[in-house]
Motif scaffolding. Structure first.
Motif: not given
Ligand SMILES: Cc1cc2nc3c(=O)[nH]c(=O)nc-3n(C[C@H](O)[C@H](O)[C@H](O)COP(=O)(O)OP(=O)(O)OC[C@H]3O[C@@H](n4cnc5c(N)ncnc54)[C@H](O)[C@@H]3O)c2cc1C
Length: 203
Positions: A47-69
């Motif tokens: 997750l640490a180096s990813g940026i997520f645009n294709n995940v239901l329920g996660i705002k597009p542009g959310t970074t993996g770092k944000e998801i981890l924290d």
């Protein structure tokens, strides 16, 4: 705390999802006395180096770092009874009289069930689990990723594997679903084999 009914190893997508679903059963009589822990090592998460645009329920542009924290905070605030063990890395698992001894670089823990959620790196080296390692079946061979041999996530009695290390392709939702699936398998086991899910509904 050093003794758990279930200890999750790894705090990425699959590990945190497993912890959230297990934690959410806290008001069920069959789960209320269970001790749940997660070794929430996140240093090497995909997750640490990813940026997520294709995940239901996660705002597009959310970074993996944000998801981890946010995942750590979500777990701590919503299910504080799930014990989070920070800044430790598992190096060894030993089976001892119906339970497991888990050795990290800093401590020892005991658990009846372990859930391995450490990702598919070929640098995997947890003594006691190396015999289950095989080449990953669903990732490009050139990447030299590994999985643990398993049957529907079960590696052997008391040992489960979740996420990409279970042989799934690397997509966030698949890893989370794999963790949630194993959490419900364990809740079902605790609930005497009655198929179990945890749903919260609007009153
Ligand atoms: C650059 C990049 C971009 C991506 N973009 C997307 C995307 O857009 N959409 C999408 O769906 N997916 C994407 N992914 C894939 C997604 O990040 C993964 O599928 C997902 O993170 C896999 O989850 P996992 O829990 O199996 O592994 P991870 O999230 O990697 O978690 C494994 C965890 O185990 C911990 N760990 C490792 N060894 C130990 C040990 N010995 N003891 C304790 N803990 C340990 C690690 O620190 C880590 O936190 C991307 C991945 C990358 C690399």
């Amino acid at each position: 705390m050093n003794t758990f009914d279930v200890l999750i190893i790894g705090g990425g997508a699959a590990g945190m999802s497993t912890a959230l679903v297990l934690g959410s059963a806290k008001n069920k009589p069959f789960a209320s006395n269970k001790t749940i822990g997660i070794i929430i090592h996140q240093k090497t998460s995909a997750l640490a180096s990813g940026i997520f645009n294709n995940v239901l329920g996660i705002k597009p542009g959310t970074t993996g770092k944000e998801i981890l924290d946010e995942g750590k905070k979500h777990l701590a605030e919503t299910y504080p009874h799930v014990f989070q063990i920070e800044k430790e890395k598992v190096i060894k698992i030993e089976s001892k009289a119906g339970s497991f001894m888990i050795t990290t670089n800093k401590n020892n823990y005991q658990a009846k069930i372990i859930i391995v959620a450490v990702g598919p790196s070929n640098l995997f080296n947890i003594e006691g689990l190396n015999q289950y390692v095989e080449p990953h079946q669903k990732l490009p061979a050139a990447k030299e990723r590994i999985q643990l041999k398993n049957n529907d996530h079960k590696v052997s009695e008391g040992i489960y594997v979740v996420g990409v290390l279970a042989g799934w392709r690397s997509q966030f939702s698949i890893a989370c679903g794999s963790g949630a699936s194993v959490a419900t398998d364990i809740l079902t086991e605790w609930n005497n084999g009655n198929p179990t899910m945890v749903h919260d509904a609007i009153e």
